[in-house]
Design a protein around this motif. Structure first.
Motif, PDB file in Angstrom:
ATOM      1  N   ASP A 162       0.829  -1.201   0.000  1.00  0.00           N
ATOM      2  CA  ASP A 162       0.000   0.000   0.000  1.00  0.00           C
ATOM      3  C   ASP A 162       0.869   1.258   0.000  1.00  0.00           C
ATOM      4  O   ASP A 162       0.610   2.208  -0.748  1.00  0.00           O
ATOM      5  CB  ASP A 162      -0.914  -0.011   1.228  1.00  0.00           C
ATOM      6  N   ALA A 163       1.927   1.241   0.815  1.00  0.00           N
ATOM      7  CA  ALA A 163       2.833   2.386   0.868  1.00  0.00           C
ATOM      8  C   ALA A 163       3.547   2.589  -0.458  1.00  0.00           C
ATOM      9  O   ALA A 163       3.679   3.720  -0.945  1.00  0.00           O
ATOM     10  CB  ALA A 163       3.856   2.201   1.989  1.00  0.00           C
ATOM     11  N   TYR A 164       3.991   1.507  -1.075  1.00  0.00           N
ATOM     12  CA  TYR A 164       4.729   1.627  -2.333  1.00  0.00           C
ATOM     13  C   TYR A 164       3.820   2.082  -3.466  1.00  0.00           C
ATOM     14  O   TYR A 164       4.235   2.847  -4.336  1.00  0.00           O
ATOM     15  CB  TYR A 164       5.402   0.296  -2.674  1.00  0.00           C
ATOM     16  N   ARG A 165       2.584   1.594  -3.474  1.00  0.00           N
ATOM     17  CA  ARG A 165       1.659   2.071  -4.503  1.00  0.00           C
ATOM     18  C   ARG A 165       1.389   3.561  -4.342  1.00  0.00           C
ATOM     19  O   ARG A 165       1.264   4.288  -5.332  1.00  0.00           O
ATOM     20  CB  ARG A 165       0.348   1.275  -4.431  1.00  0.00           C
ATOM     21  N   TRP A 166       1.314   4.022  -3.096  1.00  0.00           N
ATOM     22  CA  TRP A 166       1.132   5.458  -2.876  1.00  0.00           C
ATOM     23  C   TRP A 166       2.386   6.205  -3.312  1.00  0.00           C
ATOM     24  O   TRP A 166       2.307   7.201  -4.038  1.00  0.00           O
ATOM     25  CB  TRP A 166       0.834   5.751  -1.409  1.00  0.00           C
ATOM     26  N   GLN A 167       3.549   5.737  -2.902  1.00  0.00           N
ATOM     27  CA  GLN A 167       4.791   6.441  -3.213  1.00  0.00           C
ATOM     28  C   GLN A 167       5.026   6.567  -4.713  1.00  0.00           C
ATOM     29  O   GLN A 167       5.358   7.648  -5.210  1.00  0.00           O
ATOM     30  CB  GLN A 167       5.981   5.709  -2.577  1.00  0.00           C
ATOM     31  N   TYR A 168       4.872   5.468  -5.442  1.00  0.00           N
ATOM     32  CA  TYR A 168       5.351   5.415  -6.823  1.00  0.00           C
ATOM     33  C   TYR A 168       4.254   5.528  -7.884  1.00  0.00           C
ATOM     34  O   TYR A 168       4.587   5.685  -9.061  1.00  0.00           O
ATOM     35  CB  TYR A 168       6.137   4.120  -7.047  1.00  0.00           C
ATOM     36  N   ILE A 169       2.996   5.438  -7.504  1.00  0.00           N
ATOM     37  CA  ILE A 169       1.929   5.539  -8.497  1.00  0.00           C
ATOM     38  C   ILE A 169       0.955   6.673  -8.148  1.00  0.00           C
ATOM     39  O   ILE A 169       0.905   7.692  -8.842  1.00  0.00           O
ATOM     40  CB  ILE A 169       1.161   4.201  -8.642  1.00  0.00           C
ATOM     41  N   PHE A 170       0.213   6.526  -7.065  1.00  0.00           N
ATOM     42  CA  PHE A 170      -0.898   7.435  -6.826  1.00  0.00           C
ATOM     43  C   PHE A 170      -0.482   8.854  -6.474  1.00  0.00           C
ATOM     44  O   PHE A 170      -1.154   9.814  -6.877  1.00  0.00           O
ATOM     45  CB  PHE A 170      -1.827   6.859  -5.755  1.00  0.00           C
ATOM     46  N   SER A 171       0.614   9.028  -5.750  1.00  0.00           N
ATOM     47  CA  SER A 171       1.032  10.396  -5.423  1.00  0.00           C
ATOM     48  C   SER A 171       1.482  11.152  -6.660  1.00  0.00           C
ATOM     49  O   SER A 171       1.520  12.387  -6.652  1.00  0.00           O
ATOM     50  CB  SER A 171       2.147  10.384  -4.374  1.00  0.00           C
ATOM     51  N   GLY A 172       1.799  10.424  -7.741  1.00  0.00           N
ATOM     52  CA  GLY A 172       2.147  11.071  -9.003  1.00  0.00           C
ATOM     53  C   GLY A 172       0.936  11.340  -9.872  1.00  0.00           C
ATOM     54  O   GLY A 172       0.712  12.466 -10.322  1.00  0.00           O
ATOM     55  N   VAL A 173       0.122  10.311 -10.098  1.00  0.00           N
ATOM     56  CA  VAL A 173      -1.007  10.487 -11.023  1.00  0.00           C
ATOM     57  C   VAL A 173      -2.081  11.401 -10.434  1.00  0.00           C
ATOM     58  O   VAL A 173      -2.856  12.008 -11.186  1.00  0.00           O
ATOM     59  CB  VAL A 173      -1.626   9.134 -11.440  1.00  0.00           C
ATOM     60  N   GLU A 174      -2.134  11.513  -9.109  1.00  0.00           N
ATOM     61  CA  GLU A 174      -3.124  12.389  -8.492  1.00  0.00           C
ATOM     62  C   GLU A 174      -2.619  13.817  -8.307  1.00  0.00           C
ATOM     63  O   GLU A 174      -3.362  14.697  -7.858  1.00  0.00           O
ATOM     64  CB  GLU A 174      -3.572  11.799  -7.150  1.00  0.00           C
ATOM     65  N   HIS A 175      -1.358  14.062  -8.666  1.00  0.00           N
ATOM     66  CA  HIS A 175      -0.791  15.397  -8.540  1.00  0.00           C
ATOM     67  C   HIS A 175      -1.566  16.365  -9.444  1.00  0.00           C
ATOM     68  O   HIS A 175      -1.876  16.041 -10.589  1.00  0.00           O
ATOM     69  CB  HIS A 175       0.682  15.364  -8.953  1.00  0.00           C
ATOM     70  N   PRO A 176      -1.894  17.562  -8.953  1.00  0.00           N
ATOM     71  CA  PRO A 176      -2.675  18.507  -9.774  1.00  0.00           C
ATOM     72  C   PRO A 176      -2.031  18.812 -11.128  1.00  0.00           C
ATOM     73  O   PRO A 176      -2.752  18.953 -12.138  1.00  0.00           O
ATOM     74  CB  PRO A 176      -2.743  19.761  -8.889  1.00  0.00           C
ATOM     75  N   ARG A 177      -0.721  18.911 -11.181  1.00  0.00           N
ATOM     76  CA  ARG A 177      -0.069  19.195 -12.462  1.00  0.00           C
ATOM     77  C   ARG A 177      -0.211  18.020 -13.427  1.00  0.00           C
ATOM     78  O   ARG A 177      -0.325  18.219 -14.641  1.00  0.00           O
ATOM     79  CB  ARG A 177       1.411  19.534 -12.255  1.00  0.00           C
ATOM     80  N   TYR A 178      -0.204  16.804 -12.890  1.00  0.00           N
ATOM     81  CA  TYR A 178      -0.376  15.648 -13.765  1.00  0.00           C
ATOM     82  C   TYR A 178      -1.804  15.604 -14.306  1.00  0.00           C
ATOM     83  O   TYR A 178      -2.021  15.361 -15.500  1.00  0.00           O
ATOM     84  CB  TYR A 178      -0.044  14.354 -13.025  1.00  0.00           C
ATOM     85  N   GLN A 179      -2.749  15.853 -13.432  1.00  0.00           N
ATOM     86  CA  GLN A 179      -4.137  15.867 -13.872  1.00  0.00           C
ATOM     87  C   GLN A 179      -4.370  16.968 -14.906  1.00  0.00           C
ATOM     88  O   GLN A 179      -5.118  16.779 -15.872  1.00  0.00           O
ATOM     89  CB  GLN A 179      -5.067  16.057 -12.665  1.00  0.00           C
ATOM     90  N   SER A 180      -3.716  18.112 -14.726  1.00  0.00           N
ATOM     91  CA  SER A 180      -3.832  19.194 -15.686  1.00  0.00           C
ATOM     92  C   SER A 180      -3.263  18.794 -17.045  1.00  0.00           C
ATOM     93  O   SER A 180      -3.872  19.069 -18.092  1.00  0.00           O
ATOM     94  CB  SER A 180      -3.106  20.440 -15.160  1.00  0.00           C
ATOM     95  N   MET A 181      -2.107  18.112 -17.045  1.00  0.00           N
ATOM     96  CA  MET A 181      -1.514  17.677 -18.303  1.00  0.00           C
ATOM     97  C   MET A 181      -2.369  16.618 -18.984  1.00  0.00           C
ATOM     98  O   MET A 181      -2.493  16.603 -20.207  1.00  0.00           O
ATOM     99  CB  MET A 181      -0.103  17.133 -18.072  1.00  0.00           C
ATOM    100  N   LEU A 182      -2.967  15.730 -18.206  1.00  0.00           N
ATOM    101  CA  LEU A 182      -3.866  14.739 -18.806  1.00  0.00           C
ATOM    102  C   LEU A 182      -5.022  15.432 -19.529  1.00  0.00           C
ATOM    103  O   LEU A 182      -5.476  14.970 -20.581  1.00  0.00           O
ATOM    104  CB  LEU A 182      -4.408  13.792 -17.737  1.00  0.00           C
ATOM    105  N   GLY A 183      -5.474  16.551 -18.979  1.00  0.00           N
ATOM    106  CA  GLY A 183      -6.538  17.305 -19.633  1.00  0.00           C
ATOM    107  C   GLY A 183      -6.105  17.883 -20.964  1.00  0.00           C
ATOM    108  O   GLY A 183      -6.939  18.114 -21.852  1.00  0.00           O
ATOM    109  N   VAL A 184      -4.802  18.100 -21.135  1.00  0.00           N
ATOM    110  CA  VAL A 184      -4.262  18.646 -22.379  1.00  0.00           C
ATOM    111  C   VAL A 184      -4.043  17.553 -23.417  1.00  0.00           C
ATOM    112  O   VAL A 184      -4.320  17.739 -24.609  1.00  0.00           O
ATOM    113  CB  VAL A 184      -2.939  19.400 -22.110  1.00  0.00           C
TER     114      VAL A 184
END
Length: 308
Positions: free
Chosen positions: A268-290
């Protein structure tokens, strides 16, 4: 999906300015002849999520933090192998174009090579202060080779996710803590300083590549990104299991009956560290919108939901 902007020379130039200003040396600025302090944690609780293990003593929590911290450093050492290779590949598009953009990418590669050297250098230092038996599972070259088989669009999507969580982890979790090994904390301070401009380059290059491909190619690239995230999760499952095995081997039989809880908690910690904390980042979500459509974002979201 919004149209991609034209080449933004000012932002590439800003990355060059930052690169020159924050430039550091591994031995003179970061290591400075210091050892790791094993009386302190490496990674903070906000990343390790160790606080959920109420059956652990403070000693066990500190050791678990050091194991996860060792893996954290090694993870960066291996992902930067394919990051450097892909950014170096992207320089080809700037050889006969903007030399400002080219310099920003060349500086990016130079810094990533230095980061790889830093993480290679500290692994034996950490090993010297920890019991034998730790294993880092992924092979950097094999993983890089597999990642680089994918389209540039997909790989840039993965790279941006990684470099955004690097910044988020340092600013939100590592920097505020005063109970971490001073050397360990400084390693990620200096790493963060150079990664701030890398994420800008990632955004610029992902948008540039996105503007060059067809709708069909983009749709295929989204599937590639989803598959790579699944592959990352496979790596995390293997490494978290290896880290728990190491923890139990050193901690003794008293915690053997907690193996299932530990495996679930580390993963659970590793999935948060290496996946979700990145894809849920506001800048990442903004780029996905582009760079993606609503339907493509839904597919990505559904794939991520299976990991929860």
């Amino acid at each position: 999906m919004e149209p991609s902007p034209e080449l933004n020379i000012e932002r590439y130039a800003k990355c060059i300015e930052v690169s020159k200003r924050v430039r550091w040396d591994i031995d003179k600025d970061v290591l400075r002849g210091r050892p790791f302090d094993y009386s302190q944690k490496f990674l903070p609780d906000g990343l390790t999520r160790i606080d959920q293990f109420d059956f652990m003593s403070d000693h066990d929590k500190r050791f678990a933090s050091q194991i996860q911290g060792r893996t954290y450093a090694n993870m960066f050492g291996f992902v930067e192998r394919f990051i450097t290779a892909k950014i170096l590949d992207c320089t080809r598009d700037h050889w006969l174009g903007s030399q400002v953009a080219l310099e920003s990418l060349v500086r990016f590669c130079d810094e990533e090579l230095k980061h790889q050297m830093l993480f290679r250098k500290i692994e034996p230092m950490m090993a010297a202060g920890m019991p034998d038996g730790y294993t880092f599972m992924p092979d950097p070259d094999a993983v890089a080779e597999a990642v680089l088989r994918n389209s540039t669009w997909a790989v840039m999507g993965l790279i941006l996710e990684i470099e955004l969580f690097t910044q988020e982890h340092y600013k939100q979790s590592i920097a505020p803590q005063d109970n971490l090994s001073e050397l360990y904390k400084d390693i990620f301070l200096f790493h963060w300083k150079e990664e701030t401009s890398h994420a800008i380059v990632d955004e610029l290059e992902w948008a540039r590549v996105n503007a060059k491909i067809s709708d069909r190619e983009r749709d295929q690239a989204v599937d590639e990104l989803i598959a790579m995230v699944a592959d990352v999760d496979g790596i995390l499952q293997a490494q978290s299991a290896a880290d728990v095995d190491y923890f139990l081997k050193i901690s003794g039989s008293a915690m053997a009956d907690k193996a299932r809880d530990l495996n679930a908690g580390f993963l659970d910690a590793y999935r948060w560290q290496y996946i979700f904390s990145g894809v849920e980042h506001p800048r990442y979500q903004s780029m996905l919108g582009v760079v993606t459509t609503a339907e493509q974002r839904q597919r990505l979201g559904e794939a991520l939901a299976t990991l929860r």
